[in-house]
Design a protein around this motif. Structure first.
Motif, PDB file in Angstrom:
ATOM      1  N   SER A   1       0.826  -1.208   0.000  1.00 53.55           N
ATOM      2  CA  SER A   1       0.000   0.000   0.000  1.00 53.55           C
ATOM      3  C   SER A   1       0.861   1.259   0.000  1.00 53.55           C
ATOM      4  O   SER A   1       0.459   2.297  -0.524  1.00 53.55           O
ATOM      5  CB  SER A   1      -0.948   0.003   1.206  1.00 53.55           C
ATOM      6  N   ASN A   2       2.059   1.188   0.569  1.00 53.27           N
ATOM      7  CA  ASN A   2       2.968   2.340   0.538  1.00 53.27           C
ATOM      8  C   ASN A   2       3.451   2.626  -0.873  1.00 53.27           C
ATOM      9  O   ASN A   2       3.668   3.781  -1.244  1.00 53.27           O
ATOM     10  CB  ASN A   2       4.158   2.096   1.468  1.00 53.27           C
ATOM     11  N   ALA A   3       3.625   1.567  -1.650  1.00 54.09           N
ATOM     12  CA  ALA A   3       3.999   1.756  -3.056  1.00 54.09           C
ATOM     13  C   ALA A   3       2.820   2.329  -3.841  1.00 54.09           C
ATOM     14  O   ALA A   3       2.992   3.222  -4.685  1.00 54.09           O
ATOM     15  CB  ALA A   3       4.441   0.421  -3.658  1.00 54.09           C
ATOM     16  N   ILE A   4       1.608   1.844  -3.553  1.00 54.16           N
ATOM     17  CA  ILE A   4       0.421   2.346  -4.247  1.00 54.16           C
ATOM     18  C   ILE A   4       0.187   3.812  -3.919  1.00 54.16           C
ATOM     19  O   ILE A   4      -0.272   4.589  -4.757  1.00 54.16           O
ATOM     20  CB  ILE A   4      -0.808   1.484  -3.878  1.00 54.16           C
ATOM     21  N   ASP A   5       0.537   4.209  -2.702  1.00 56.89           N
ATOM     22  CA  ASP A   5       0.350   5.595  -2.287  1.00 56.89           C
ATOM     23  C   ASP A   5       1.234   6.551  -3.085  1.00 56.89           C
ATOM     24  O   ASP A   5       0.968   7.755  -3.131  1.00 56.89           O
ATOM     25  CB  ASP A   5       0.650   5.721  -0.789  1.00 56.89           C
ATOM     26  N   LYS A   6       2.285   6.034  -3.729  1.00 49.62           N
ATOM     27  CA  LYS A   6       3.137   6.880  -4.561  1.00 49.62           C
ATOM     28  C   LYS A   6       2.484   7.232  -5.891  1.00 49.62           C
ATOM     29  O   LYS A   6       2.909   8.179  -6.553  1.00 49.62           O
ATOM     30  CB  LYS A   6       4.467   6.160  -4.862  1.00 49.62           C
ATOM     31  N   THR A   7       1.491   6.458  -6.297  1.00 48.45           N
ATOM     32  CA  THR A   7       0.864   6.708  -7.585  1.00 48.45           C
ATOM     33  C   THR A   7       0.038   7.992  -7.528  1.00 48.45           C
ATOM     34  O   THR A   7      -0.359   8.454  -6.459  1.00 48.45           O
ATOM     35  CB  THR A   7      -0.043   5.538  -7.999  1.00 48.45           C
ATOM     36  N   SER A   8      -0.247   8.533  -8.694  1.00 49.29           N
ATOM     37  CA  SER A   8      -0.942   9.824  -8.762  1.00 49.29           C
ATOM     38  C   SER A   8      -2.457   9.683  -8.720  1.00 49.29           C
ATOM     39  O   SER A   8      -3.160  10.685  -8.652  1.00 49.29           O
ATOM     40  CB  SER A   8      -0.535  10.550 -10.047  1.00 49.29           C
ATOM     41  N   LEU A   9      -2.983   8.461  -8.740  1.00 46.84           N
ATOM     42  CA  LEU A   9      -4.423   8.265  -8.893  1.00 46.84           C
ATOM     43  C   LEU A   9      -5.229   8.982  -7.822  1.00 46.84           C
ATOM     44  O   LEU A   9      -6.104   9.804  -8.116  1.00 46.84           O
ATOM     45  CB  LEU A   9      -4.748   6.768  -8.892  1.00 46.84           C
ATOM     46  N   LEU A  10      -4.947   8.676  -6.549  1.00 47.53           N
ATOM     47  CA  LEU A  10      -5.713   9.296  -5.469  1.00 47.53           C
ATOM     48  C   LEU A  10      -5.483  10.802  -5.412  1.00 47.53           C
ATOM     49  O   LEU A  10      -6.399  11.574  -5.103  1.00 47.53           O
ATOM     50  CB  LEU A  10      -5.348   8.666  -4.121  1.00 47.53           C
ATOM     51  N   LYS A  11      -4.261  11.233  -5.704  1.00 46.17           N
ATOM     52  CA  LYS A  11      -3.955  12.663  -5.650  1.00 46.17           C
ATOM     53  C   LYS A  11      -4.720  13.426  -6.730  1.00 46.17           C
ATOM     54  O   LYS A  11      -5.248  14.515  -6.484  1.00 46.17           O
ATOM     55  CB  LYS A  11      -2.450  12.881  -5.809  1.00 46.17           C
ATOM     56  N   LEU A  12      -4.806  12.846  -7.937  1.00 42.78           N
ATOM     57  CA  LEU A  12      -5.543  13.499  -9.013  1.00 42.78           C
ATOM     58  C   LEU A  12      -7.034  13.528  -8.717  1.00 42.78           C
ATOM     59  O   LEU A  12      -7.709  14.543  -8.922  1.00 42.78           O
ATOM     60  CB  LEU A  12      -5.278  12.779 -10.342  1.00 42.78           C
TER      61      LEU A  12
END
Length: 575
Positions: A67-78
């Motif tokens: 989940s820490n790696a997934i948190d690096k993705t831009s999906l939730l931030k966008l």
């Protein structure tokens, strides 16, 4: 009761009392319980260490690391930037939908932590009208699948420990969906009861950050409002430099053009929010550097940089470093970073190259303060690999093709090999505290069973339940777990109540699955207290809520949630 039962009962009672009445971490309390069990001879070291190999625990640790790696993705931030609009109804259901659905698959605490800033920084609605719904929707979404919350995996680990196959991936889905969507609707209808609280100011020093709009940026031709540039977490778009001219103040109607320099002020630790906006390049990136670890320096009073601009001195070549942001206390800054005349006492945040530390001119110009660690921005291929790999792992597990733990092991190996994460990050994010809680709880459960204490307690309770439906026993277990989760934490409540549920199941000769589900759902149902669930704690501190706010909203939600879950369990298992 013999001496062994008295000892185990004493340790159990002291553990619960410590969880309720002290501010010690649950990990510390369970660690002390383990030491007490070892010291009193109730458990051997081998029995205690057996919990470390529990499959449910291993699955949980793997999920948290991934989940820490997934948190690096831009999906939730966008998506987070586009959540809040002028309509409260639209904002509520967007927030609920995103949080509820993503919490079913990802760590719900991390999701709430990611979305708090877009909610608190929104320009349309008081954050206190949205933060309790944010937390509750994360809790509700976490109950939809096996991996939605650590509570479900803890109960699963106890089932596996008892020789049961454990939960299937979708065993929670019917109950979680019906209860979650129903409570989401109730929460929306009660939204007028949510308080209107002025958010306290964040405690951080404002930096001055520059980003350039690329020539092919998708931001071009859209207004500030349409690009959601006013909803960035702890960052404020202060001005725009266009063809050498300053546009300030920045109104929502201004349309972005290629080559615009966007000047933000705010929390420098939120720079990653800018780096995830497509078509926007940070000043440090245009200078050839933007690294995960940034160094903060202060310009000394003897520096040769004073009264010169970054361009004039060739800062990049002189120090093998690029300026990410500038802060000047007591005076506002304006214009492009490269054109600002530096002063003694200016704080610079630097992305440094490999030769930075070896330069002999550092001490003459800077006082070096600290390093800041920012999330590493992933490439488009790495983002697709992370999200696609995780979804594939979930699908393979849900369809019983590949066991979840096995799939997660291979996914984690892929993330390491592709450079998305590394050994240092895995070590830094290893959930040691949670491991201590689960191993300690497993050890306490073994001691309760081996000492005969559970059997003795259930023998006292059995005459009261004899002749009644197993559903009565299930309701008792559910309500006790519900009470405990409001007093301690969700994980501790699940760990402490499962052994008693298992003992009752054996005595009543009832099916174990509804009782295990009852413990899991009740342990997650922390709506009344801000201290029973991690997401509640996050929003509690972010919005200046009081306990009365949670009680007013949480009581009806908890009652509806419990009624639906218990009713569905009764009819699903013919209890």
């Amino acid at each position: 009761m013999d001496i062994n039962q008295i000892l185990v009962a004493g340790i159990f009672v002291v553990t619960i009392a410590a969880l309720i009445f002290t501010d010690k971490r649950p990990s510390a309390i369970f660690s002390m319980a383990m030491l007490a069990l070892l010291g009193s001879g109730q458990l051997s070291l081998l029995e205690l260490s057996h919990g470390l190999t529990n499959q449910g625990l291993i699955t949980l640790v793997l999920l948290l690391l991934i989940s820490n790696a997934i948190d690096k993705t831009s999906l939730l931030k966008l998506l987070g930037r586009k959540l809040i609009s002028a309509s409260y109804t639209k904002s509520y259901w967007r927030l609920f939908g995103l949080t509820f659905s993503s919490s079913a698959l990802l760590n719900n605490t991390a999701i709430v932590a990611s979305l708090i800033s877009p909610v608190t920084q929104n320009q349309h609605h008081p954050a206190s009208k949205l933060l309790i719904p944010l937390s509750y929707s994360a809790i509700l979404g976490g109950t939809v699948t096996l991996i939605g919350t650590s509570t479900n995996l803890i109960v699963d680990s106890f089932l596996v420990e008892q020789g049961h196959p454990g939960f299937a991936f979708l065993d929670f889905t019917l109950y979680g969906l019906v209860a979650g969507l129903s409570c989401g609707l109730l929460l929306f209808l009660m939204s007028p009861l949510l308080p209107n609280i002025k958010i306290k100011q964040a405690d951080y020093k404002e930096y001055f950050i520059e980003a350039k709009v690329d020539a092919d940026s998708p931001l071009i031709g859209k207004s500030i409002e349409e690009n959601h540039l006013r909803n960035l977490p702890e960052l404020y778009l202060a001005e725009i430099i266009r063809q050498g001219h300053l546009l300030s103040p920045v109104t929502p109607e201004i349309v972005i053009e290629g080559g615009d320099k966007l000047i933000f002020s705010g929390n420098v630790k939120r720079v990653d929010s800018l780096s995830h906006i497509p078509g926007l390049t940070l000043f440090a990136e245009t200078n050839g550097l933007l690294r995960e670890n940034l160094t903060e320096v202060v310009i000394s009073n003897r520096a040769k940089l004073i009264d010169k601009t970054l361009k004039e001195i060739g800062f990049r070549a002189m120090f093998d470093a690029a300026v990410v942001a500038i802060r000047r206390d007591g005076e506002s800054l304006s214009g492009k970073l490269g054109d600002i005349r530096l002063q003694s006492g200016d704080n610079l945040l630097l992305a440094v190259g490999p030769d930075f530390d070896s330069r002999n001119n550092l001490s003459k110009n800077f006082f070096i303060l600290t390093e800041h660690s920012l999330p590493k921005k992933l490439s488009p291929i790495q983002e697709r690999l992370t999200l696609g790999g995780f979804l594939l792992t979930v699908i393979l597990s849900a369809t019983n093709i590949v066991p979840l733990a096995t799939g997660l092991v291979f996914l984690l190996a892929l993330l390491v090999l592709s450079g998305i994460t590394n050994g240092a990050e895995l070590k830094r994010h290893l959930p040691v505290n949670l491991i201590m809680v689960i191993v300690g709880a497993l050890g306490l459960a073994v001691a309760l069973e081996q000492s005969g204490l559970i059997a003795s307690i259930n023998e006292l309770v059995f005459p009261m339940l004899e002749g009644s439906s197993p559903f009565v026993a299930l309701v008792v277990i559910y309500l006790l777990t519900l009470l405990l989760t409001e007093l301690v934490t969700n994980n501790a409540a699940a760990a402490l109540m499962f052994p008693f549920a298992w003992g009752l199941v054996q005595m009543l000769d009832a099916p174990v699955l509804p009782f295990a589900l009852a413990v899991a759902f009740a342990a997650s149902a922390s709506f009344i207290s801000p201290w029973g669930y991690q997401t509640n704690l996050l929003v509690f501190s972010a919005a200046n809520y009081r306990l009365s706010h949670f009680v007013r909203i949480g009581l009806p939600v908890s009652a509806l949630y419990s009624l639906i879950v218990l009713s569905l369990l009764k009819f699903s298992f013919n209890l």
